[in-house]
Design an enzyme around this catalytic site. Structure first.
Site, mmCIF file in Angstrom:
data_model
loop_
_atom_site.group_PDB
_atom_site.id
_atom_site.type_symbol
_atom_site.label_atom_id
_atom_site.label_comp_id
_atom_site.label_asym_id
_atom_site.label_seq_id
_atom_site.Cartn_x
_atom_site.Cartn_y
_atom_site.Cartn_z
ATOM 1 N N GLY A 1 -0.951 -12.154 20.074
ATOM 2 C CA GLY A 1 -2.252 -12.819 20.059
ATOM 3 C C GLY A 1 -2.137 -14.252 20.546
ATOM 4 O O GLY A 1 -1.668 -15.123 19.821
ATOM 5 N N GLY B 1 -4.674 -16.372 21.695
ATOM 6 C CA GLY B 1 -5.988 -16.967 21.846
ATOM 7 C C GLY B 1 -5.921 -18.472 21.699
ATOM 8 O O GLY B 1 -4.863 -19.092 21.868
ATOM 9 N N LYS B 2 -7.051 -19.082 21.339
ATOM 10 C CA LYS B 2 -7.131 -20.542 21.280
ATOM 11 C C LYS B 2 -6.110 -21.140 20.323
ATOM 12 O O LYS B 2 -5.465 -22.141 20.632
ATOM 13 C CB LYS B 2 -8.541 -20.960 20.857
ATOM 14 C CG LYS B 2 -9.615 -20.638 21.874
ATOM 15 C CD LYS B 2 -11.007 -20.960 21.361
ATOM 16 C CE LYS B 2 -11.449 -20.034 20.253
ATOM 17 N NZ LYS B 2 -12.871 -20.214 19.878
ATOM 18 N N GLY C 1 -3.500 -19.221 18.736
ATOM 19 C CA GLY C 1 -2.192 -18.599 18.896
ATOM 20 C C GLY C 1 -1.345 -19.228 19.973
ATOM 21 O O GLY C 1 -0.156 -19.502 19.784
ATOM 22 N N ASN D 1 -7.899 -14.672 10.127
ATOM 23 C CA ASN D 1 -8.833 -14.739 8.995
ATOM 24 C C ASN D 1 -9.226 -13.325 8.597
ATOM 25 O O ASN D 1 -10.249 -12.808 9.045
ATOM 26 C CB ASN D 1 -10.082 -15.540 9.375
ATOM 27 C CG ASN D 1 -9.841 -17.031 9.376
ATOM 28 O OD1 ASN D 1 -9.029 -17.531 8.595
ATOM 29 N ND2 ASN D 1 -10.525 -17.749 10.241
ATOM 30 N N GLY E 1 -7.214 -25.747 10.767
ATOM 31 C CA GLY E 1 -6.962 -26.858 11.683
ATOM 32 C C GLY E 1 -7.492 -26.608 13.073
ATOM 33 O O GLY E 1 -7.558 -27.527 13.897
ATOM 34 N N ASN F 1 -12.976 -21.937 3.849
ATOM 35 C CA ASN F 1 -14.014 -21.852 4.873
ATOM 36 C C ASN F 1 -15.413 -21.852 4.255
ATOM 37 O O ASN F 1 -16.347 -22.388 4.843
ATOM 38 C CB ASN F 1 -13.809 -20.597 5.721
ATOM 39 C CG ASN F 1 -12.680 -20.770 6.727
ATOM 40 O OD1 ASN F 1 -11.765 -21.549 6.491
ATOM 41 N ND2 ASN F 1 -12.736 -20.047 7.821
ATOM 42 N N GLU G 1 -16.129 -25.360 3.587
ATOM 43 C CA GLU G 1 -16.406 -25.971 4.888
ATOM 44 C C GLU G 1 -17.873 -25.768 5.287
ATOM 45 O O GLU G 1 -18.519 -26.682 5.798
ATOM 46 C CB GLU G 1 -15.471 -25.349 5.920
ATOM 47 C CG GLU G 1 -15.658 -25.773 7.354
ATOM 48 C CD GLU G 1 -14.781 -24.926 8.262
ATOM 49 O OE1 GLU G 1 -15.343 -24.150 9.061
ATOM 50 O OE2 GLU G 1 -13.541 -25.023 8.162
#
Length: 310
Positions: free
Chosen positions: A9, A11-12, A14, A96, A123, A178, A181
């Site tokens: 993975g 992605g943004k 990873g 998640n 983060g 979260n 958040e």
């Protein structure tokens, strides 16, 4: 444990985590469904692979495989991994995932002799590159082994990691994080909505976020990200969507509260506001969307058919 890990993975978050680990001297064997990301990490020193079978074959035993995919895809990845792994190998779910799913996966994998850790990562993409925060659930001896290897020191901010108990605890703590958040973002949105529309004053919202970020009680990453947003888009946030999206963890938190008979009016209200903004875009939606774009690189630009909201 050697400084060697398989990574599924890119992605943004990873990909940035892989870059950080490579800079810290780790050997990374990486796989992603789209080969472009694999080639990108290869250029930085990772061993690129183009199938999960190839990834597993290039890892020394006992293998450690970090899975960083959407929670809907975790079971698919695990089902593909398990026949290729040996007893004592470790799968880490760093996405998640609903904590109850992590509890189930740990039980099923344990019956097959495969180890499992659930690690919630906070983060965003920036934190993954500059130092994240990690919340871990699973066997303490597995956590200790990973910590002793230097993994957390090499991926997290100082003191930014911890073990919280049995399988599922890591994702539970991250889920609640979260949910909190969501409530924090909504309160910021309401406050700046009020200041933006004050009839008595003409306020510099960018300056307010800068001042708030230096010594005030509400100093936070979220306020700092809002400062960046105002700097980029101006106080009207005209380029930003007033439709504030939600990715699921807030709903999971409220559902967990119902199961435990814990009242969560603030988090529930924040979800209601986001849902309402889908039909009626709002300035509060713009503020929430701006923060989501800054910390998570979520797509938050205003669509051509959305009316401008001030």
């Amino acid at each position: 444990m050697k400084k060697e890990i398989g990574y599924i993975g890119l992605g943004k978050m990873g990909k940035n985590m892989v870059f950080r680990l490579l800079n810290a001297g780790w050997n990374i064997v990486a796989y992603n469904r789209s080969p472009e990301s694999v080639k990108e990490v290869e250029e930085k020193g990772a061993v690129g692979t183009f199938s999960i079978k190839e990834l597993v074959s290039k890892l020394p035993s006992p293998r450690v495989v970090w899975v960083m995919v959407s929670h809907q895809a975790v079971d698919e990845m695990i089902n593909e991994l398990v026949p290729l792994l040996e007893k004592g190998d470790l799968i880490i779910d760093g996405g998640n995932s609903p904590y109850q799913e992590s509890m189930r996966r740990a039980k099923e994998l344990n019956a097959k002799g495969i180890e499992f850790l659930d690690i919630g990562v906070s983060g965003g993409p920036g934190g993954s590159l500059k130092g994240a925060c990690m919340m871990v659930g699973g066997k303490k001896e597995l956590y200790d082994r990973l910590e002793k290897s230097g993994f957390f020191k090499d991926t997290c901010k100082p003191e930014g990691w911890g073990h919280f108990g049995i399988s599922g605890a890591g994702h539970f703590v991250k889920m609640v994080h979260n949910g909190i958040e969501y409530g924090m973002m909504q309160s910021i949105a309401e406050g700046f909505d009020l200041m933006r529309h004050s009839r008595e004053f003409s306020l510099d919202l960018e300056k307010i976020t800068e001042v708030y970020s230096h010594g005030s009680v509400v100093t936070s990453s979220l306020v700092s990200w809002m400062h960046d947003g105002y700097k980029k888009y101006g106080k009207d946030l005209n380029e930003i969507s007033g439709k504030a999206s939600a990715s699921g963890e807030g709903h999971w938190t409220v559902e967990a509260g119902k199961r435990e008979n814990i009242s969560m009016p603030v988090i529930r209200a924040s979800l209601d506001v986001r849902e309402a903004s889908q039909k009626k875009p709002s300035y509060q939606g713009k503020v929430v969307s701006t923060m989501r774009g800054e910390f998570g690189q979520h797509p938050v630009k205003r669509s051509s058919d959305e009316p401008e909201v001030l």
